[in-house]
Design an enzyme around this catalytic site. Structure first.
Site, mmCIF file in Angstrom:
data_model
loop_
_atom_site.group_PDB
_atom_site.id
_atom_site.type_symbol
_atom_site.label_atom_id
_atom_site.label_comp_id
_atom_site.label_asym_id
_atom_site.label_seq_id
_atom_site.Cartn_x
_atom_site.Cartn_y
_atom_site.Cartn_z
ATOM 1 N N GLY B 35 0.790 -1.225 0.000
ATOM 2 C CA GLY B 35 0.000 0.000 0.000
ATOM 3 C C GLY B 35 0.821 1.272 0.000
ATOM 4 O O GLY B 35 0.279 2.358 -0.174
ATOM 5 N N CYS B 244 -27.739 -9.298 -16.834
ATOM 6 C CA CYS B 244 -27.146 -9.004 -18.136
ATOM 7 C C CYS B 244 -28.111 -9.429 -19.242
ATOM 8 O O CYS B 244 -28.615 -10.562 -19.252
ATOM 9 C CB CYS B 244 -25.818 -9.731 -18.292
ATOM 10 N N CYS B 247 -26.212 -12.476 -21.261
ATOM 11 C CA CYS B 247 -25.873 -13.776 -20.684
ATOM 12 C C CYS B 247 -26.642 -14.047 -19.393
ATOM 13 O O CYS B 247 -26.410 -15.055 -18.747
ATOM 14 C CB CYS B 247 -24.369 -13.884 -20.442
ATOM 15 N N CYS B 269 -23.032 -7.118 -19.304
ATOM 16 C CA CYS B 269 -21.806 -7.282 -18.520
ATOM 17 C C CYS B 269 -20.730 -6.312 -18.982
ATOM 18 O O CYS B 269 -20.501 -6.163 -20.182
ATOM 19 C CB CYS B 269 -21.234 -8.687 -18.725
ATOM 20 N N CYS B 275 -18.914 -12.582 -19.946
ATOM 21 C CA CYS B 275 -20.176 -12.642 -20.655
ATOM 22 C C CYS B 275 -20.117 -13.694 -21.776
ATOM 23 O O CYS B 275 -21.005 -14.537 -21.916
ATOM 24 C CB CYS B 275 -20.496 -11.259 -21.227
#
Lengths: 258, 301, 368
Positions: B35, B244, B247, B269, B275
């Site tokens: 970080g 979606c 899909c 998606c 997808c």
């Protein structure tokens, strides 16, 4: 009052090249005591305040502070992390211009809450409650909690700055002409508030002012400075009623009787 | 008349080996201090600053001849900048490329993490525009570095406090700040906060590169990554009511597609590989005609 | 019926093909040669070399042509090439006192040893569009004056320095900082600042320099001297133990004599602002020298209040390759982030609508 000072200054000096900002400064501050540093502009009082509050490097001398655990280190020996932690928990600094001590584009509530969040408070509701409480103590309506200081009057801004400093229950507050930028009518209210809060909370205060009336109203002891040196110090009433140094006599004579 | 100018010849993966070594050392330091933003001597790249120069340098430094590279932008493999960066590495490194999340060893991304969970051994390289999570609260680098050094993070909670006071919600929806291993506050790059939980204890190595701001930071595998919040206003991810349209996936990040000029829209998606994989597996959304296979993903031209 | 648009390799290839077509323009017109660009657009080439921080007129001309005359794009091309070059070392400081002068003016002294030399300048031309520029009329040769071999033209600042009237130039053989090799950590040294300014955008520095003249960080500048000409580049070769000349470059140098300062230890004297760029570019060199002086505020205990005095602000924003990249990246897709904002905005609007509706209910109840 405790028998041990909370702040102890010895032989402090600050030079700017060959120019002396202040020199040969020694004094103590006891817990719960208000000490006023007075003098005209250029007398070195603000330089002195900045040196003892760690905002400016000093050229010589010691400044020791009594920590909550009883240690009494020189501030210069603390790490920057420790100094900054002290500055946002155990100390406060009230600037003459509130804009220097506030975030002008952040709400009043967040201004007061910032120190709490800085020490780990993570409950929005609690922060808000504490902020509301402090706004009321400095006589700002709770309904203004989400307003930004830019929308506040000078007196309100100064009271908000005071609340922002006091929320972590500091033990020592530095003030630089806290009423200097305010209209005379507003000054009295801020001074009253300060006097009340200082007494209620048992705060130690070092206040810099050119205004002897402010010193008389708030402080128990007074330090008079001229050309970077202390010319006289003592109990406020004594100094004002029976000034010994010719410069102090001149200062006292120059203000009208009240 | 022509002039004889020796045409430049480029090293494997464009950067010279010295530069790569420098970047690898920086990456190692970044992994050692999760970080923490490590400054590095970012090079000028043949693509513009802000278009992934940090990510490209990190990828170039860690890429080997046997790696399989996937590049996504907004979750999609076929957006222009993803295509351009993939083509760049195919040209200067000759590595294999893929659109399949499961087959990639290195995934360079802008603004998304794949829906398919990442695996041990994979490396994600994020493109980062502004690495400093405190930048918009404190513009000075000198000051923000001290704030990180001393762990002075009150200010970032001031921002979250203000959001709630003004909107009743934390109004940060992407580039949502996180705390890493209880120490450094980090900008996760402008991924939607929807993706933040995927970073937490991910088995993959996550590297972040910012070319213009000259910073690299990292999350080693299984690092704690916690989104900042208040106890009484806990962090929440976006949820989509729709599935979606292609899909039928639910619980994934969706792109809103405007289909006509009178309010018609559909959701698909944002992760194109996810997808397509689902559709090959036989999932069908309501937006697909029943008589034609896969007509929805053909070229428009 | 929804049809997803794929960006795709074909679209990119077609776009680039169209761009190449437009770049070439009418095929009946001969293509620009590099000689034409270096010879007739030489100030464009100079700017590309200066801000691209690579002295190579031919490459710069190629970049100008490839960029269709977009100089920032050309600078970018040169930079991206420069970054791949190995770094052998650094040259010795160039001696601008020994410059083969093409132009030299001073605003501080009327007569200076070596004289004033106007050289090839736009100054004092009337800015009337010249009809001759539409055609190809013959142009007279420039006149040249034979210089005496020993005609010295010392730098004006050296003359002031000899009398102690200006802060001295401190010679240093230290390896100069290089922001392309090391990450920048503030505060930085003056060497790195000057490097950043020399690479910095002419327009940005011009605006900043101008702002100091208008009171945002005043420096009381006088053009001590501007000189343009060629100088030798010398490199120390450790094996030989002495410096050898590897070539020469044309540079523009501006020494800005600025606000005097004194202290307890030193009597008052003028201070310097310095500008040096590849090629002929007085505007850039002058602006650079103003900004250099403004950035030295701390050295002279001046208050830093104006943008031109703010080191982090100036250095972080003066690079046009960085700036153009980041500004232009806004045209890359941001639909994922935008979707997140859209979603929040809709939530907030719905909540407000609900709240208004609730208020309305309460009001109507109260009215009943």
């Amino acid at each position: 009052m405790s028998s041990q000072p909370i702040l102890s200054v010895r032989n402090l000096e600050r030079r700017y090249g060959a120019f002396i900002g202040c020199t040969d400064i020694s004094f103590d501050v006891w817990p719960g005591e208000v000490v006023a540093i007075v003098g005209e502009s250029g007398s070195g009082k603000t330089t002195l305040l900045n040196c003892i509050s760690g905002r400016m490097e000093r050229s010589a001398g010691t400044v020791c502070y009594r920590m909550r655990d009883g240690r009494f280190p020189d501030l210069g020996d603390l790490s920057e992390a420790e100094r900054r932690f002290l500055a946002r928990t155990d100390w406060g600094f009230v600037h003459q211009n509130p804009a220097d001590g506030l975030r002008m584009r952040v709400s009043a509530g967040a201004n007061v809450g910032e120190r709490l969040m800085a020490v780990g408070e993570r409950h929005y509701g609690n922060i808000r409650r504490t902020a509301t409480d402090w706004l009321e103590r400095v006589e700002i309506a709770a309904a203004r909690i989400d307003d930004q200081p830019v929308a506040f009057s000078g007196g309100m801004r100064q009271r908000l700055q005071i609340a922002r400093n006091l929320v972590t229950h500091p033990r020592l507050i530095f003030m630089d002409e806290p009423t200097g930028g305010l209209d005379v009518s507003v000054q009295a209210r801020v001074l009253d508030l300060l006097r009340m809060l200082v007494a209620d909370l048992g705060l130690a205060v070092v206040i810099v002012t050119h205004d002897l009336a402010v010193a008389r109203l708030l402080s128990q002891r007074m330090i008079v400075m001229k050309s970077g040196r202390i010319v006289e110090q003592g109990l406020t009433d004594r100094v004002l009623d029976d000034p010994r140094h010719p410069y102090t006599q001149l200062l006292v004579a120059s203000i009208p009787e009240s | 008349m022509t002039r004889a100018h020796a045409l430049p010849a480029y090293n494997f993966a464009y950067l010279d080996e010295q530069t790569k070594r420098m970047i690898r050392r920086v990456i190692l330091k970044a992994i050692a201090i999760p970080g923490y933003q490590v400054p590095f001597a970012s090079r000028e790249m043949p693509m513009p600053y802000g278009w992934g120069t940090g990510g490209v340098q990190v990828t170039a430094a860690v890429l080997g001849p046997h790696d399989v590279l996937k590049v996504i932008d907004q979750g999609a493999d076929d957006t222009t900048n993803a295509v351009s960066i993939r083509a760049f590495f195919a040209q200067v490194a000759g590595v294999a490329t893929t659109t399949k999340t499961t087959q990639a060893t290195i995934i360079q991304t802008r603004h998304r993490l794949p829906e398919t969970p990442l695996q041990a051994g994979q490396t994600v390289v994020y493109q980062v525009p502004i690495p400093e999570p405190l930048r918009f609260l404190e513009p000075r680098e000198t000051e923000t570095r001290v704030m990180h050094g001393l762990e002075e993070y009150g200010l970032i909670h001031v921002k979250l406090y203000e959001d709630i006071a003004q909107h009743g919600h934390i109004a940060t929806t992407y580039a949502y700040p996180v705390k890493v291993e209880g120490r450094y506050v980090m900008d996760p790059s402008p991924i939607p906060k929807f993706d933040n939980p995927k970073m937490h204890r991910s088995p993959a190595l996550q590297l972040f590169g910012s070319g213009r701001e000259k910073r690299i930071y990292a999350l080693p595998p299984f690092t704690d990554v916690v989104s900042l919040d208040f106890e009484d206003h806990p962090f929440q991810v976006q949820t989509f009511k729709a599935h979606c349209a292609l899909c039928d996936a639910g619980g994934v990040y969706l792109d809103e597609v405007v289909t006509d000029d009178h309010g018609g829209r559909m959701f698909v998606c944002s992760d194109t590989d996810y997808c397509e994989t689902r559709r090959t597996e036989g999932h069908r959304g309501t937006g697909l005609p029943s008589d034609r296979e896969d007509a929805g993903r053909e070229d428009a031209r | 019926m929804y049809v997803a648009v794929k960006g795709g390799e074909a679209a990119i290839a077609n776009a680039h093909r169209l761009m190449a077509d437009r770049r070439r323009g009418d095929r009946a017109v001969p293509a620009l040669t590099l000689e034409q660009i270096t010879g007739q657009l030489s100030l464009a080439v100079d700017r590309v070399m200066a801000e691209g921080s690579l002295h190579d007129p031919d490459l710069a001309a190629m970049a100008v042509r490839q960029a269709r005359g977009d100089l920032i794009e050309a600078i970018f091309l040169l930079r991206a090439y420069r970054t791949t070059l190995p770094r052998f070392g650094h040259a010795r400081p160039i001696d601008t006192g020994a410059m083969r002068l093409e132009r030299r003016v001073s605003a501080t002294f009327k007569d200076i040893p070596g004289g004033q030399l106007l050289g090839p300048t736009f100054d004092y031309t009337h800015r009337l569009i010249d009809p001759a520029m539409a055609g190809d009329e013959p142009v007279e040769e420039g006149l040249r004056r034979q210089r005496e071999a020993d005609a010295a033209a010392p730098r004006v600042t050296d003359i002031l320095d000899d009398q102690g009237l200006i802060e001295p130039d401190v010679f240093s053989d230290d390896e100069p900082a290089d922001l392309t090799r090391e990450p920048t950590e503030y505060p930085v040294g003056r060497d790195l600042r000057l490097q950043a300014l020399a690479r910095g955008d002419e327009g940005f520095l011009l605006a900043l320099g101008y702002s100091t003249q208008r009171g945002y960080g005043r420096t009381h500048p006088f053009v001590g001297e501007i000189r343009i000409g060629t100088v030798d580049i010398e490199v120390e070769v450790p094996e030989l133990g002495f410096a050898i000349t590897i070539g020469s470059v044309r540079v523009t140098e501006c020494q800005m004599v600025s606000q005097f300062k004194g202290s307890a230890d030193t009597p008052p004297r003028f201070t310097r602002g310095y500008g040096l760029v590849f090629g002929q570019s007085e505007r850039k060199a002058m602006a650079m020298s103003l900004v250099d002086r403004a950035l030295r505020a701390d050295e002279f205990d001046e208050q830093r209040l104006a943008p031109a005095q703010d080191e982090e602000f100036v250095l972080e924003h003066c690079d046009n390759v960085m700036a153009t990249g980041f500004v232009e990246h806004l045209k890359l897709p941001h639909y994922v982030d935008f979707q997140a904002e859209l979603d929040l905005l809709r939530t907030l609007r719905a909540e407000q609508e609900q709240a208004t509706a609730d208020d309305h209910d309460t009001l109507s109840e109260a009215a009943e």
